[in-house]
Design a protein around this motif. Structure first.
Motif, PDB file in Angstrom:
ATOM      1  N   TRP A 157      72.641  94.020  43.816  1.00  0.00           N
ATOM      2  CA  TRP A 157      72.282  94.521  42.487  1.00  0.00           C
ATOM      3  C   TRP A 157      71.866  93.328  41.634  1.00  0.00           C
ATOM      4  O   TRP A 157      72.692  92.539  41.206  1.00  0.00           O
ATOM      5  N   PRO A 158      70.570  93.173  41.334  1.00  0.00           N
ATOM      6  CA  PRO A 158      70.131  91.991  40.576  1.00  0.00           C
ATOM      7  C   PRO A 158      70.451  92.114  39.091  1.00  0.00           C
ATOM      8  O   PRO A 158      70.588  93.213  38.553  1.00  0.00           O
ATOM      9  N   LYS A 159      70.550  90.974  38.432  1.00  0.00           N
ATOM     10  CA  LYS A 159      70.636  90.983  36.986  1.00  0.00           C
ATOM     11  C   LYS A 159      69.337  91.537  36.412  1.00  0.00           C
ATOM     12  O   LYS A 159      68.258  91.321  36.957  1.00  0.00           O
ATOM     13  N   TYR A 160      69.475  92.230  35.299  1.00  0.00           N
ATOM     14  CA  TYR A 160      68.294  92.779  34.645  1.00  0.00           C
ATOM     15  C   TYR A 160      67.604  91.686  33.844  1.00  0.00           C
ATOM     16  O   TYR A 160      68.257  90.883  33.165  1.00  0.00           O
ATOM     17  N   THR A 161      66.284  91.626  33.940  1.00  0.00           N
ATOM     18  CA  THR A 161      65.483  90.735  33.101  1.00  0.00           C
ATOM     19  C   THR A 161      64.260  91.505  32.627  1.00  0.00           C
ATOM     20  O   THR A 161      63.809  92.460  33.279  1.00  0.00           O
ATOM     21  N   THR A 162      63.683  91.099  31.527  1.00  0.00           N
ATOM     22  CA  THR A 162      62.470  91.754  31.043  1.00  0.00           C
ATOM     23  C   THR A 162      61.264  91.411  31.916  1.00  0.00           C
ATOM     24  O   THR A 162      60.237  92.082  31.836  1.00  0.00           O
ATOM     25  N   ARG A 163      61.406  90.384  32.728  1.00  0.00           N
ATOM     26  CA  ARG A 163      60.308  90.027  33.630  1.00  0.00           C
ATOM     27  C   ARG A 163      60.235  90.984  34.818  1.00  0.00           C
ATOM     28  O   ARG A 163      59.166  91.492  35.159  1.00  0.00           O
ATOM     29  N   THR A 164      61.378  91.269  35.451  1.00  0.00           N
ATOM     30  CA  THR A 164      61.364  92.132  36.642  1.00  0.00           C
ATOM     31  C   THR A 164      61.659  93.592  36.311  1.00  0.00           C
ATOM     32  O   THR A 164      61.216  94.485  37.016  1.00  0.00           O
ATOM     33  N   GLU A 165      62.449  93.836  35.247  1.00  0.00           N
ATOM     34  CA  GLU A 165      62.889  95.180  34.871  1.00  0.00           C
ATOM     35  C   GLU A 165      63.528  95.918  36.055  1.00  0.00           C
ATOM     36  O   GLU A 165      63.401  97.131  36.209  1.00  0.00           O
ATOM     37  N   ALA A 166      64.252  95.157  36.885  1.00  0.00           N
ATOM     38  CA  ALA A 166      64.888  95.743  38.069  1.00  0.00           C
ATOM     39  C   ALA A 166      66.271  96.261  37.721  1.00  0.00           C
ATOM     40  O   ALA A 166      67.102  95.544  37.164  1.00  0.00           O
ATOM     41  N   LEU A 167      66.506  97.521  38.052  1.00  0.00           N
ATOM     42  CA  LEU A 167      67.826  98.114  37.855  1.00  0.00           C
ATOM     43  C   LEU A 167      68.247  98.845  39.122  1.00  0.00           C
ATOM     44  O   LEU A 167      67.437  99.064  40.035  1.00  0.00           O
ATOM     45  N   MET A 168      69.519  99.231  39.191  1.00  0.00           N
ATOM     46  CA  MET A 168      70.031  99.937  40.355  1.00  0.00           C
ATOM     47  C   MET A 168      69.892 101.440  40.123  1.00  0.00           C
ATOM     48  O   MET A 168      70.406 101.969  39.138  1.00  0.00           O
ATOM     49  N   SER A 169      69.183 102.105  41.019  1.00  0.00           N
ATOM     50  CA  SER A 169      69.061 103.558  40.987  1.00  0.00           C
ATOM     51  C   SER A 169      70.116 104.128  41.918  1.00  0.00           C
ATOM     52  O   SER A 169      70.067 103.929  43.145  1.00  0.00           O
TER      53      SER A 169
END
Length: 553
Positions: free
Chosen positions: A503-515
């Motif tokens: 589960w990556p940290k959220y950043t405005t660059r990647t906008e990756a979240l856990m679904s």
């Protein structure tokens, strides 16, 4: 997309809806943060606290202490004052039953069929795993309910406690006008308290935890505060509060936002309540109010609701401003929502009452919620694209709510480690109250909720309202996975650990979240049930966030 401050109209809509306002293997002790050093969990169910001894219950796999007072009864002259210390007691106090819930109207949740009129309610409940050594991580749960309903006992955390090796504390706090009245007369009595007594109650409970949780085997230096809905917004308020600094080490915000109305707005609400209850012309308004029985207050608040507002040393700054400027307790944060947050409110406000939304009501709601952007919203979510006006309204509200959450994810991530998620298990049985209503109502069974609704995710962490939901085997695997994630976060400030997807940290660059979702394993396939959670970068596309960003502020 560039990050932009929350659209004012969207924030108002969320606040008016009360939305501003966790397989089954025990985690190894090394992953929960428990240490071989330090005290073990109590050897008996009698524990010494700063106020006296308490005797709890021993259950299968865990012990519990229920209804422990953390502050004095806020009655009589203490009504509408900051929480005061509870009186010490001699001997051993029985802590084997919940206290009364704080005063509130009736509702559709089981156990809430009748109003509650008790004010002697400032208590908490402690749950401790058996057979675990070391100072254990502590999770303090703040219940939701729109700041006018709910109680600590709504959460039965036994499966979370047993599987993570954490201590869980659930808390009652004052609600409605008893918790949040903000009047000039109250501000004159004391600079602190007016507008946020219930939030100060939460801080008093956190101070109790700091002073006492070690006696239950918990680590006061490893406390996570978490909540859902109004409980989540409470967590953000505590992040921003100068007087809560140092009371917790991390925070969980589930289906909630950051923001609190101004003192003047709270005063307007409060004066409407005073008029409704019949004290506006009294020569001594506070004496009139304090003479009213709790039953009258509960009745009046149904026509004149009162919510938290800024003021005093504890809440001088809007939490939305605090997180935007970085002036908050910069602890790790877990933040997320369900994928159809607003399907519940559409059902609750219209179809549940037997009056489905009409086309005219849809336009009225859109114009009221989105102001200068209403024409664009009506064009983007036209009635012709949906089977019913209610579905159009749910879709629009889901978009604007997700936009607010997306902005909060980005804002927090600029200042502190932030782990974002969306609970996307759309086929889940809905949470207890809706599930029970669906057993009796064809309307509820056929209602298009649009996915996982507000509160649906709680049953995957613990038994909400004491009910075990009929999850299938894949969903049980998702529950196990979510408990692992939340357990690791409570222990370490990072949800990652063994046997879960990274589960990556959220950043405005990647906008990756856990679904978060379950698989759909066919029994005939011979495959084992499984969760199918994965990292997603499609949150903006799935919720049409480019459109919501284009609206005028």
């Amino acid at each position: 997309m560039r990050l932009r401050r929350l659209n004012g109209r969207i924030g108002i809509a969320l606040a008016s809806a009360g939305l501003l306002g966790l397989g089954l293997t025990t985690l190894p002790a090394t992953t929960t943060g428990a240490s071989a050093q330090g005290t073990e969990r109590p050897a008996s169910t009698v524990v010494e606290t700063t106020d006296g001894k308490v005797r709890g219950n021993s259950r299968t796999g865990y012990d519990e202490w229920l209804g422990i007072p953390y502050a004095a009864s806020p009655t009589g002259a203490r009504r509408w004052t900051a929480p005061q210390p509870t009186a010490e007691w001699k001997g051993v106090r029985d802590a084997t039953a919940f206290s009364e819930r704080c005063a509130q109207p009736s509702g559709w949740d089981p156990g809430y069929e009748n109003p509650t009129t008790t004010e002697n309610c400032l208590s908490l409940n402690v749950y401790v795993p058996q057979g675990t050594k070391g100072r254990l991580p502590v999770l303090v749960w703040i219940h939701g309910g729109g700041y006018f309903g709910g109680a600590g006992q709504d959460t039965d955390p036994r499966k979370f406690v047993e599987q993570t090796g954490s201590v869980v504390v659930t808390v009652n706090y004052r609600l409605g006008p008893l918790g949040f009245l903000n009047l000039p007369e109250l501000r004159k009595e004391s600079a602190d308290g007016a507008g946020n007594y219930g939030l100060l109650d939460q801080q008093a409970a956190l101070r109790w935890v700091q002073a006492n949780v070690a006696g239950f085997g918990g680590n006061p230096k490893n406390v996570t505060i978490a909540g859902q809905s109004a409980g989540a917004s409470s967590v953000c308020a505590q992040l921003a509060s100068p007087t809560a600094k140092g009371l917790f080490a991390r925070a969980g915000i589930m289906s909630g936002s950051c923001g609190m109305q101004s003192a003047s707005a709270g005063e307007t609400q409060s004066k409407a309540f005073v008029k409704e209850i019949g004290c506006s012309t009294a020569s001594d308004v506070l004496a009139c109010l304090r003479a009213k029985p709790a039953s009258a207050i509960v009745t009046a608040q149904q026509k004149a609701a009162v919510r938290p507002s800024l003021g005093g040393a504890a809440f001088p700054t809007d939490p939305a401003v605090a997180v935007e400027t970085g002036k908050f307790s910069r602890v790790p944060v877990m933040l997320g929502q369900t994928n159809s947050e607003r399907g519940l409110s559409t059902f609750q406000n219209y179809d549940y009452l037997g009056k489905p939304m009409t086309a005219a009501q849809y336009e009225t709601e859109v114009r009221g919620a989105y102001g200068a952007g209403a024409d664009k919203v009506l064009a983007e979510y036209p009635l012709s694209a949906y089977d019913t006006p209610g579905e159009a309204w749910t879709a629009a509200q889901n978009g604007s709510t997700s936009y607010a959450r997306w902005q909060l994810m980005g804002t927090l991530s600029r200042w502190t480690p932030t782990y974002a998620y969306e609970f996307a298990e759309s086929d889940t049985p809905h949470f207890t109250s809706i599930f029970l209503i669906q057993q009796k109502s064809e309307t509820a069974r056929n209602f298009p909720f649009g996915g996982a609704i507000h509160v649906d995710d709680l049953g995957y962490l613990w038994d909400y309202l004491g009910q075990t939901m009929p999850y299938d085997d894949d969903q049980l695997e998702l529950s196990s996975q979510m408990i692992r994630y939340w357990g690791h976060f409570a222990a370490n400030g990072d949800p990652n650990g063994a046997r879960t997807p990274a589960w990556p940290k959220y950043t405005t660059r990647t906008e990756a979240l856990m679904s978060l979702s379950a698989c759909d394993t066919s029994p005939a396939s011979g495959k084992s049930p499984a969760a199918c959670s994965k990292v997603s970068t499609q949150f903006d596309e799935e919720h049409n966030l480019d459109f919501w960003e284009s609206l005028p502020s």
